[in-house]
Write a protein that holds these residues in place. Structure first.
Motif, PDB file in Angstrom:
ATOM      1  N   MET A 186      26.702 -39.400 -21.784  1.00 44.62           N
ATOM      2  CA  MET A 186      27.026 -38.089 -21.225  1.00 44.62           C
ATOM      3  C   MET A 186      26.785 -36.991 -22.268  1.00 44.62           C
ATOM      4  N   TRP A 187      27.273 -37.222 -23.504  1.00 44.87           N
ATOM      5  CA  TRP A 187      27.074 -36.218 -24.558  1.00 44.87           C
ATOM      6  C   TRP A 187      25.593 -36.093 -24.936  1.00 44.87           C
ATOM      7  N   LYS A 188      24.878 -37.207 -24.833  1.00 48.34           N
ATOM      8  CA  LYS A 188      23.436 -37.158 -25.120  1.00 48.34           C
ATOM      9  C   LYS A 188      22.712 -36.286 -24.105  1.00 48.34           C
ATOM     10  N   ARG A 189      23.054 -36.482 -22.802  1.00 51.48           N
ATOM     11  CA  ARG A 189      22.426 -35.657 -21.756  1.00 51.48           C
ATOM     12  C   ARG A 189      22.795 -34.193 -21.918  1.00 51.48           C
ATOM     13  N   LYS A 190      24.061 -33.956 -22.270  1.00 48.83           N
ATOM     14  CA  LYS A 190      24.504 -32.577 -22.460  1.00 48.83           C
ATOM     15  C   LYS A 190      23.775 -31.921 -23.627  1.00 48.83           C
ATOM     16  N   ARG A 191      23.610 -32.675 -24.709  1.00 50.65           N
ATOM     17  CA  ARG A 191      22.899 -32.148 -25.875  1.00 50.65           C
ATOM     18  C   ARG A 191      21.440 -31.871 -25.559  1.00 50.65           C
ATOM     19  N   GLU A 192      20.817 -32.781 -24.796  1.00 50.52           N
ATOM     20  CA  GLU A 192      19.419 -32.587 -24.410  1.00 50.52           C
ATOM     21  C   GLU A 192      19.271 -31.363 -23.511  1.00 50.52           C
ATOM     22  N   HIS A 193      20.257 -31.180 -22.607  1.00 48.14           N
ATOM     23  CA  HIS A 193      20.215 -30.015 -21.719  1.00 48.14           C
ATOM     24  C   HIS A 193      20.354 -28.722 -22.515  1.00 48.14           C
ATOM     25  N   GLU A 194      21.274 -28.726 -23.495  1.00 44.26           N
ATOM     26  CA  GLU A 194      21.468 -27.526 -24.320  1.00 44.26           C
ATOM     27  C   GLU A 194      20.232 -27.224 -25.154  1.00 44.26           C
ATOM     28  N   GLU A 195      19.611 -28.291 -25.674  1.00 49.26           N
ATOM     29  CA  GLU A 195      18.394 -28.091 -26.460  1.00 49.26           C
ATOM     30  C   GLU A 195      17.261 -27.564 -25.587  1.00 49.26           C
ATOM     31  N   GLN A 196      17.188 -28.095 -24.367  1.00 47.84           N
ATOM     32  CA  GLN A 196      16.151 -27.614 -23.438  1.00 47.84           C
ATOM     33  C   GLN A 196      16.407 -26.166 -23.039  1.00 47.84           C
ATOM     34  N   GLU A 198      18.049 -23.911 -24.818  1.00 54.40           N
ATOM     35  CA  GLU A 198      17.770 -23.089 -25.978  1.00 54.40           C
ATOM     36  C   GLU A 198      16.270 -22.954 -26.199  1.00 54.40           C
ATOM     37  N   GLY A 199      15.517 -24.020 -25.875  1.00 52.59           N
ATOM     38  CA  GLY A 199      14.064 -23.990 -26.057  1.00 52.59           C
ATOM     39  C   GLY A 199      13.366 -23.006 -25.122  1.00 52.59           C
ATOM     40  N   THR A 200      13.963 -22.743 -23.978  1.00 49.68           N
ATOM     41  CA  THR A 200      13.356 -21.811 -23.008  1.00 49.68           C
ATOM     42  C   THR A 200      13.975 -20.417 -23.106  1.00 49.68           C
ATOM     43  N   ARG A 201      14.731 -20.165 -24.130  1.00 48.33           N
ATOM     44  CA  ARG A 201      15.432 -18.888 -24.268  1.00 48.33           C
ATOM     45  C   ARG A 201      14.463 -17.719 -24.344  1.00 48.33           C
ATOM     46  N   GLU A 202      13.441 -17.837 -25.206  1.00 45.71           N
ATOM     47  CA  GLU A 202      12.470 -16.748 -25.364  1.00 45.71           C
ATOM     48  C   GLU A 202      11.754 -16.470 -24.064  1.00 45.71           C
ATOM     49  N   GLN A 203      11.417 -17.531 -23.345  1.00 46.81           N
ATOM     50  CA  GLN A 203      10.732 -17.357 -22.069  1.00 46.81           C
ATOM     51  C   GLN A 203      11.605 -16.624 -21.070  1.00 46.81           C
ATOM     52  N   ARG A 204      12.898 -16.967 -21.043  1.00 44.78           N
ATOM     53  CA  ARG A 204      13.815 -16.312 -20.116  1.00 44.78           C
ATOM     54  C   ARG A 204      14.026 -14.843 -20.489  1.00 44.78           C
ATOM     55  N   VAL A 205      14.140 -14.603 -21.805  1.00 46.45           N
ATOM     56  CA  VAL A 205      14.321 -13.216 -22.262  1.00 46.45           C
ATOM     57  C   VAL A 205      13.104 -12.373 -21.923  1.00 46.45           C
ATOM     58  N   SER A 206      11.908 -12.935 -22.148  1.00 49.11           N
ATOM     59  CA  SER A 206      10.666 -12.212 -21.842  1.00 49.11           C
ATOM     60  C   SER A 206      10.560 -11.906 -20.361  1.00 49.11           C
ATOM     61  N   SER A 207      10.920 -12.883 -19.536  1.00 47.80           N
ATOM     62  CA  SER A 207      10.874 -12.671 -18.081  1.00 47.80           C
ATOM     63  C   SER A 207      11.824 -11.557 -17.666  1.00 47.80           C
ATOM     64  N   TRP A 208      12.985 -11.530 -18.270  1.00 47.51           N
ATOM     65  CA  TRP A 208      13.969 -10.496 -17.943  1.00 47.51           C
ATOM     66  C   TRP A 208      13.477  -9.121 -18.385  1.00 47.51           C
ATOM     67  N   ARG A 209      12.878  -9.041 -19.558  1.00 47.33           N
ATOM     68  CA  ARG A 209      12.323  -7.770 -20.040  1.00 47.33           C
ATOM     69  C   ARG A 209      11.219  -7.266 -19.121  1.00 47.33           C
ATOM     70  N   ASP A 210      10.336  -8.166 -18.711  1.00 47.62           N
ATOM     71  CA  ASP A 210       9.259  -7.775 -17.795  1.00 47.62           C
ATOM     72  C   ASP A 210       9.819  -7.254 -16.492  1.00 47.62           C
ATOM     73  N   PHE A 211      10.890  -7.886 -16.050  1.00 42.65           N
ATOM     74  CA  PHE A 211      11.502  -7.452 -14.793  1.00 42.65           C
ATOM     75  C   PHE A 211      12.102  -6.055 -14.938  1.00 42.65           C
TER      76      PHE A 211
END
Length: 245
Positions: A186-196, A198-211
């Motif tokens: 469970m903690w492994k899946r949670k850690r992987e989800h958090e890492e994923q 965090e990995g898409t953070r820049e993409q989400r921020v860029s999408s929000w700025r474009d919007f």
């Protein structure tokens, strides 16, 4: 002289055969013993000392040693003797077995006491002899056989309880191990989800700025969504879509 020599050879051959039969019989006896009672394997009484155990082991081990005994199960008998000796010279194991022997004696004494109450003649004799009668009885072959069987019964019950307890402990350990593995997963899946995430953070921020940069501008040829008139209390009026050229 030649006759004497031949007779000696025959005598030696005879004793060799007798010795071999004794060895085979001892192997059969040892393997037929109750597995939980080391006193039986060494053919000793329950009041035998540690020195008695060592002496008896040396004697019997010479009889059934695989290098000297041709019986196919001599190795198994020799191993059984070795284990019996180890149990009886180990203070803790020896005390455990003797405690079960004492429990067996107490049960037999209690049973006999009930029988004496029903037999007035025997009861009177026991009182007259001031306990000597009971002491003599416990030295009898009948009592020894009863004690042997009762010890077997008690040791079997104790071994069964021990195995049940061990089984429960194993089951509990298995359950705890499973829970631990599930928690780790469970903690492994949670850690992987958090890492994923965090990995898409820049993409989400860029999408929000474009919007945010695009605002609410409507592209050419796009139909505006319906708009309610603010003065209409029932909000029943809907403005028709206006298509820009």
């Amino acid at each position: 002289m030649a006759a004497d020599s031949e007779e000696d050879l025959l005598l030696r051959s005879f004793f060799a055969e007798v010795s071999e039969v004794e060895r085979d019989n001892e192997v059969v006896r040892i393997l037929a013993c109750f597995k939980l009672n080391p006193f039986e394997h060494l053919n000793l009484s329950f009041n035998s000392s540690a020195d008695d155990v060592k002496k008896q082991y040396r004697k019997l081990s010479l009889l059934v040693h695989p290098d000297k005994c041709k019986h196919p199960q001599a190795k198994e008998a020799f191993a059984a003797l070795s284990k019996a000796q180890q149990l009886l010279i180990d203070p803790q194991e020896r005390d455990y077995i003797l405690s079960q022997v004492n429990n067996a004696k107490e049960e037999l004494r209690a049973k006999r006491k009930k029988q004496l109450k029903k037999d007035n003649t025997t009861k009177i004799k026991a009182l007259v002899d001031e306990g000597k009668y009971e002491h003599q009885y416990e030295q009898s072959e009948e009592f020894r056989q009863q004690l042997k069987l009762k010890v077997r019964e008690i040791l079997t019950e104790q071994e069964w309880r021990r195995r049940k307890m061990q089984m429960r402990i194993s089951e509990e350990e298995g359950r705890l191990k499973k829970d631990e593995e599930e928690t780790k997963e469970m903690w492994k899946r949670k850690r992987e989800h958090e890492e994923q995430w965090e990995g898409t953070r820049e993409q989400r921020v860029s999408s929000w700025r474009d919007f945010m940069k695009g605002g609410k501008k409507v592209k050419k040829g796009e139909i505006r969504p319906p708009k309610l008139k603010t003065e209409d209390p029932n909000k029943s009026y809907v403005q028709r879509p206006v298509k820009r050229a």
